[in-house]
Design an enzyme around this catalytic site. Structure first.
Site, mmCIF file in Angstrom:
data_model
loop_
_atom_site.group_PDB
_atom_site.id
_atom_site.type_symbol
_atom_site.label_atom_id
_atom_site.label_comp_id
_atom_site.label_asym_id
_atom_site.label_seq_id
_atom_site.Cartn_x
_atom_site.Cartn_y
_atom_site.Cartn_z
ATOM 1 N N ASP A 99 0.831 -1.203 0.000
ATOM 2 C CA ASP A 99 0.000 0.000 0.000
ATOM 3 C C ASP A 99 0.863 1.250 0.000
ATOM 4 O O ASP A 99 0.444 2.301 0.495
ATOM 5 C CB ASP A 99 -0.918 -0.020 1.234
ATOM 6 C CG ASP A 99 -2.054 0.979 1.115
ATOM 7 O OD1 ASP A 99 -2.618 1.354 2.173
ATOM 8 O OD2 ASP A 99 -2.373 1.402 -0.016
ATOM 9 N N LYS B 275 2.771 3.402 -5.645
ATOM 10 C CA LYS B 275 2.208 2.385 -6.551
ATOM 11 C C LYS B 275 3.235 1.894 -7.560
ATOM 12 O O LYS B 275 3.189 0.738 -7.974
ATOM 13 C CB LYS B 275 0.955 2.939 -7.252
ATOM 14 C CG LYS B 275 -0.052 3.543 -6.263
ATOM 15 C CD LYS B 275 -0.333 2.642 -5.059
ATOM 16 C CE LYS B 275 -0.915 3.403 -3.885
ATOM 17 N NZ LYS B 275 -0.903 2.621 -2.604
ATOM 18 N N ASN C 166 -5.235 -0.509 -4.258
ATOM 19 C CA ASN C 166 -5.220 0.522 -5.307
ATOM 20 C C ASN C 166 -4.876 0.029 -6.697
ATOM 21 O O ASN C 166 -4.282 0.766 -7.500
ATOM 22 C CB ASN C 166 -4.258 1.657 -4.927
ATOM 23 C CG ASN C 166 -4.524 2.187 -3.549
ATOM 24 O OD1 ASN C 166 -3.673 2.122 -2.662
ATOM 25 N ND2 ASN C 166 -5.727 2.700 -3.322
HETATM 26 N N1 LIG Z 1 9.168 3.149 -1.151
HETATM 27 C C1 LIG Z 1 8.443 3.405 -0.036
HETATM 28 N N2 LIG Z 1 8.820 2.738 1.098
HETATM 29 C C2 LIG Z 1 8.128 2.960 2.234
HETATM 30 C C3 LIG Z 1 7.059 3.852 2.230
HETATM 31 N N3 LIG Z 1 6.221 4.306 3.184
HETATM 32 C C4 LIG Z 1 5.397 5.179 2.613
HETATM 33 N N4 LIG Z 1 5.709 5.315 1.329
HETATM 34 C C5 LIG Z 1 5.087 6.209 0.400
HETATM 35 C C6 LIG Z 1 3.629 5.915 0.336
HETATM 36 C C7 LIG Z 1 2.890 7.116 -0.197
HETATM 37 C C8 LIG Z 1 1.409 6.910 -0.137
HETATM 38 C C9 LIG Z 1 1.009 5.627 -0.887
HETATM 39 N N5 LIG Z 1 -0.454 5.519 -1.035
HETATM 40 C C10 LIG Z 1 -1.077 6.232 -1.955
HETATM 41 O O1 LIG Z 1 -0.464 6.995 -2.690
HETATM 42 C C11 LIG Z 1 -2.562 6.129 -2.056
HETATM 43 C C12 LIG Z 1 -3.248 7.131 -2.741
HETATM 44 C C13 LIG Z 1 -4.652 7.103 -2.847
HETATM 45 C C14 LIG Z 1 -5.369 8.177 -3.560
HETATM 46 C C15 LIG Z 1 -4.817 9.452 -3.633
HETATM 47 C C16 LIG Z 1 -5.500 10.462 -4.285
HETATM 48 C C17 LIG Z 1 -6.736 10.204 -4.861
HETATM 49 F F1 LIG Z 1 -7.406 11.191 -5.490
HETATM 50 C C18 LIG Z 1 -7.266 8.947 -4.811
HETATM 51 C C19 LIG Z 1 -6.593 7.926 -4.157
HETATM 52 C C20 LIG Z 1 -5.361 6.047 -2.251
HETATM 53 C C21 LIG Z 1 -4.670 5.048 -1.581
HETATM 54 O O2 LIG Z 1 -5.332 3.995 -1.006
HETATM 55 C C22 LIG Z 1 -3.280 5.073 -1.483
HETATM 56 O O3 LIG Z 1 -2.658 4.050 -0.825
HETATM 57 C C23 LIG Z 1 6.744 4.496 1.027
HETATM 58 N N6 LIG Z 1 7.422 4.274 -0.115
HETATM 59 MG MG LIG Z 2 -4.018 2.434 -0.490
#
Ligand SMILES: Nc1ncc2ncn(CCCCCNC(=O)c3cc(-c4ccc(F)cc4)cc(O)c3O)c2n1
Ligand SMILES: [Mg+2]
Length: 214
Positions: A141, A144, A170
């Site tokens: 999660d 992406k 997602n």
């Molecule tokens: N490499 C690494 N290692 C470790 C880490 N820990 C955190 N991160 C970074 C994670 C950053 C957030 C990730 N999640 C999402 O971006 C996300 C977005 C939406 C969404 C957004 C806008 C809309 F309009 C609609 C839907 C919905 C979701 O359910 C999502 O999960 C890492 N990265």
């Molecule tokens: Mg998510």
């Protein structure tokens, strides 16, 4: 300095949830994020799919990529058997203490270890530094476009075994096309698609289960 949305979510949980009651923590976050401020928790609808797959996996060692506020860590950890443990990786230093607090309010602090950093830096350390043998369940999660490369890392570091279950959030939106390409039409994975909706919204989303076949 104004409080962040994530801090406001923690305030709501701290004020409204019943200490030690994981369900009440989940209900409180879902209520706040559907009525007050949207946030990217897996949510109640996709959460039911997550519950189903975690129960099916009944993991001893589970991994989550992307802790955020700890909603899915609580969702997963509340279903773990006494000897089981969840490692959750989060790189955003602002979210780590908030997630820790929310997990503690749920009474699940002994079941969850939050590892601060990027998944691609921590996955290679799981065996050596965190004494992990193989992973029974992985919830993806985080970014992406990191689902596919980090899945390949899990394979390369021998962290998957016959039957390890990956569940990715997602798949519909924002989407993870490279991950789907990697696991579908791949003889090493058995995939199942779970159509659903974006957390707290009517927009379509989906989850993908990929069982590693060894
Ligand atoms: N490499 C690494 N290692 C470790 C880490 N820990 C955190 N991160 C970074 C994670 C950053 C957030 C990730 N999640 C999402 O971006 C996300 C977005 C939406 C969404 C957004 C806008 C809309 F309009 C609609 C839907 C919905 C979701 O359910 C999502 O999960 C890492 N990265
Ligand atoms: Mg998510």
């Amino acid at each position: 300095m104004d409080q962040s949305k994530e801090q406001r979510i923690l305030n709501s949980v701290s004020y409204n949830a019943i200490k030690g009651d994981a369900e009440s923590v989940l209900d409180c976050i879902d209520k706040y994020c559907s009525q007050k401020e949207w946030a990217m928790n897996v949510g109640d609808e996709k959460g039911l799919i997550l519950d189903k797959i975690v129960k099916e996996a009944d993991p001893t060692v589970a991994l989550e990529l992307g802790t955020y506020c700890g909603y899915s860590a609580v969702r997963i950890a509340r279903l773990l058997k006494p000897s089981a443990h969840l490692f959750s990786i989060e790189f955003n230093a602002e979210f780590v203490p908030i997630a820790k607090e929310i997990i503690e309010i749920a009474g699940l602090e002994d079941k969850v270890t939050i590892l601060e950093g990027h998944a691609q830096d921590i996955i290679p350390q799981l065996k050596t530094k965190y004494n992990v043998d193989t992973l029974d369940f992985v919830f993806l999660d985080h970014w992406k476009d990191r689902y596919a490369p980090d899945t390949i890392l899990l394979e390369q570091y021998g962290l998957l075994r016959k039957g390890s279950i990956l569940l990715a959030d997602n798949i519909g939106f924002p989407g993870a096309p490279d991950f789907l390409k990697h696991v579908r039409n791949n003889e090493h994975y058995e995939c199942t698609h779970y159509p659903s909706h974006l957390e707290y919204m009517k927009a379509p989303d989906a989850m993908e289960k990929a069982v590693y076949l060894g």
